[in-house]
Design a protein around this motif. Sequence first.
Motif, mmCIF file in Angstrom:
data_model
loop_
_atom_site.group_PDB
_atom_site.id
_atom_site.type_symbol
_atom_site.label_atom_id
_atom_site.label_comp_id
_atom_site.label_asym_id
_atom_site.label_seq_id
_atom_site.Cartn_x
_atom_site.Cartn_y
_atom_site.Cartn_z
ATOM 1 N N ILE B 166 29.738 9.127 68.463
ATOM 2 C CA ILE B 166 29.642 7.982 69.360
ATOM 3 C C ILE B 166 29.323 8.520 70.752
ATOM 4 C CG2 ILE B 166 31.119 6.487 67.972
ATOM 5 C CD1 ILE B 166 33.404 7.013 69.884
ATOM 6 N N ALA B 167 28.829 7.607 71.584
ATOM 7 C CA ALA B 167 28.307 8.026 72.884
ATOM 8 C C ALA B 167 29.420 8.405 73.855
ATOM 9 C CB ALA B 167 27.465 6.897 73.484
ATOM 10 N N HIS B 168 29.172 9.443 74.641
ATOM 11 C CA HIS B 168 29.952 9.714 75.854
ATOM 12 C C HIS B 168 29.084 10.515 76.821
ATOM 13 C CE1 HIS B 168 32.869 10.943 78.775
ATOM 14 N NE2 HIS B 168 33.589 9.924 78.366
ATOM 15 N N GLY B 169 29.129 10.115 78.078
ATOM 16 C CA GLY B 169 28.269 10.729 79.085
ATOM 17 C C GLY B 169 28.486 12.220 79.261
ATOM 18 N N LEU B 170 29.721 12.711 79.012
ATOM 19 C CA LEU B 170 29.986 14.142 79.208
ATOM 20 C C LEU B 170 29.145 14.990 78.248
ATOM 21 C CD1 LEU B 170 31.755 16.097 80.897
ATOM 22 C CD2 LEU B 170 33.432 16.043 79.031
ATOM 23 N N GLY B 171 28.755 14.380 77.101
ATOM 24 C CA GLY B 171 27.976 15.125 76.115
ATOM 25 C C GLY B 171 26.482 15.131 76.385
ATOM 26 N N ARG B 172 26.066 14.414 77.431
ATOM 27 C CA ARG B 172 24.626 14.302 77.709
ATOM 28 C C ARG B 172 24.025 15.687 77.966
ATOM 29 N NH1 ARG B 172 22.458 9.679 78.017
ATOM 30 N NH2 ARG B 172 20.210 9.722 78.174
ATOM 31 N N GLY B 173 22.958 16.004 77.260
ATOM 32 C CA GLY B 173 22.304 17.298 77.435
ATOM 33 C C GLY B 173 22.917 18.415 76.606
ATOM 34 N N VAL B 174 24.014 18.133 75.911
ATOM 35 C CA VAL B 174 24.650 19.156 75.067
ATOM 36 C C VAL B 174 24.313 18.833 73.612
ATOM 37 C CG1 VAL B 174 26.791 20.370 74.545
ATOM 38 C CG2 VAL B 174 26.555 19.173 76.740
ATOM 39 N N ARG B 175 23.743 19.810 72.915
ATOM 40 C CA ARG B 175 23.265 19.579 71.549
ATOM 41 C C ARG B 175 24.432 19.300 70.604
ATOM 42 N NH1 ARG B 175 18.302 18.287 69.958
ATOM 43 N NH2 ARG B 175 17.672 19.633 71.673
#
Lengths: 323, 323
Positions: B166-175
Amino acid sequence: MPTYLTIDLGGTKIATGFVTLDDVGGTPVVEDLRTIPTEAARGGDDILRRLAALAADRVRERDGLAGVGIGSAGVVADGTIIAATDLIPRWTGQRVADALAEATGLGVGMVNDVVAHGLGEAHHGAGRGHACILSIGVGTGIGGALIEDGHPVTGAHAVAGHIGHIAHGLGRGVRCSCGTDCGHIEPVASGTGLAALYNLMKDDATPAVAGGKDVSELAAGGDAFAAEVIARSARALGEALGGAVNLLDPDVVVVSGSVAESGALWWDALRAGFADSAMALTRAIPLLPGELGGAAPLIGAAVAAAQVIGEHACPQHPSIASI
Amino acid sequence: MPTYLTIDLGGTKIATGFVTLDDVGGTPVVEDLRTIPTEAARGGDDILRRLAALAADRVRERDGLAGVGIGSAGVVADGTIIAATDLIPRWTGQRVADALAEATGLGVGMVNDVVAHGLGEAHHGAGRGHACILSIGVGTGIGGALIEDGHPVTGAHAVAGHIGHIAHGLGRGVRCSCGTDCGHIEPVASGTGLAALYNLMKDDATPAVAGGKDVSELAAGGDAFAAEVIARSARALGEALGGAVNLLDPDVVVVSGSVAESGALWWDALRAGFADSAMALTRAIPLLPGELGGAAPLIGAAVAAAQVIGEHACPQHPSIASI
């Protein structure tokens, strides 16, 4: 084919109509719409009194009604509003199904208005023929409902479906209608959120907008910045939806509401975000536009009435029930 | 009280044991654990051959077994692996329940291993007595399962429960392990993700870590930066969980796995993020630590076997079923 008096009660208006459900899967017939203002500021007792009078009045217009269905703003359990926002003061605690049953002498099916929308699309709209439907409405706010085997999944506290309040990084620092600013999708992807995002992203020289419709109209008129805001907002919603679909794994997602009617730019970005966020195993789950438009909640309310009266009638309380 | 041969099959090892379920709600007894390496690289056919031989062998150790339960890595439907990651080559397509039934002569209940964990905690662990349980395991990856009225919700394609995606902004850009980098919670909140986040956030002078355990050990040793990374990671997971709970509205959330055993720092941040993201109506839903530890998947596999054999036996295929 049974006909129901159906009601869609929101913060601004109360819509009523007669819905005839076709048992063999044909399109329901919605007739004789009549709408009155909710006049929410007058509070729950007053609204319920006027609602009951309107229902009694409308039932006299039509012989042989099979029951009454209502989709109402607020959290609904057992025919009662167990929680509502400040938009409708003192709506919480109102025993709506009881009052309608007393006023009309008919069985009453009652669900939340977003759930009614989902039930309508699931049974007679874009979700027809599927077992598990995630319905999402993108309008002033963002609401959702999960329909499984024809029935709404309401959760442990009748709150399930609040898909506007799932996490997305684009919402971080933007105040959500639920009070948080830790990053929900609604405050940047609803109609209101589209305007908020535009105003956040714009430079000082660009005039602020008042609502999502303004952003859509600017984009339709060729404004590249407004188009960029719509694409950013819809892509974020698609990413959040992809995550929700990874968790829920429905057959289809039905997307309705005024923002969802804003055109290909929005849909393309929504689908691109969804494709990026959904896993290989869920990526093929279709995102479908709703088919019933504003009639969906009335049709869904009729489905709720049919389910209560046909399947869930309680021997102790034959005329009052909710699903 | 029935006893089942139970199996927990992961990418590294295959654990087996005898689980005796207490019908009146007592703690299940788990006995005679035996574990062999999966030797995943040898591929699905080889694994299934060794698994069947092991099961046949173990069934001979104990008289009067009521059936076989297995929780396996991969997406499970109808006793077959319908999808699996590259961690276990050619595991996809293996008809595991058939092979176990043939090898043992017993009825077989089969679910995904994360679902088995959730079933165990729901019936005999922290979720005991509740109707709707969201189970989440935070270890090398992040998995989840939704258990309703005692049964797993598997979704339209047997994929439901993938709460790591599920989405979370902290994971943006992390594969993410699923391939996206648009922002999922797993790549920054699993054990692996904790290490990835540490390595992303650290300055050049700080040595990189190899796994989440390193970060936990540094924090336990008083390293303020490691503690900050854990707090950031757990808070993000709490925010994502709050959003999932707004959507699903379970009675309780059960949180298990090696990362969830890392202490108060992690739990406090998890709960703070959850409280920020959950709505007023869902904020009181408890986040509970799992109670069964590593026995949960074996106990849940026994529950799956009991459900299949007791409730879902198919007249055409009396010895083979999955839920």
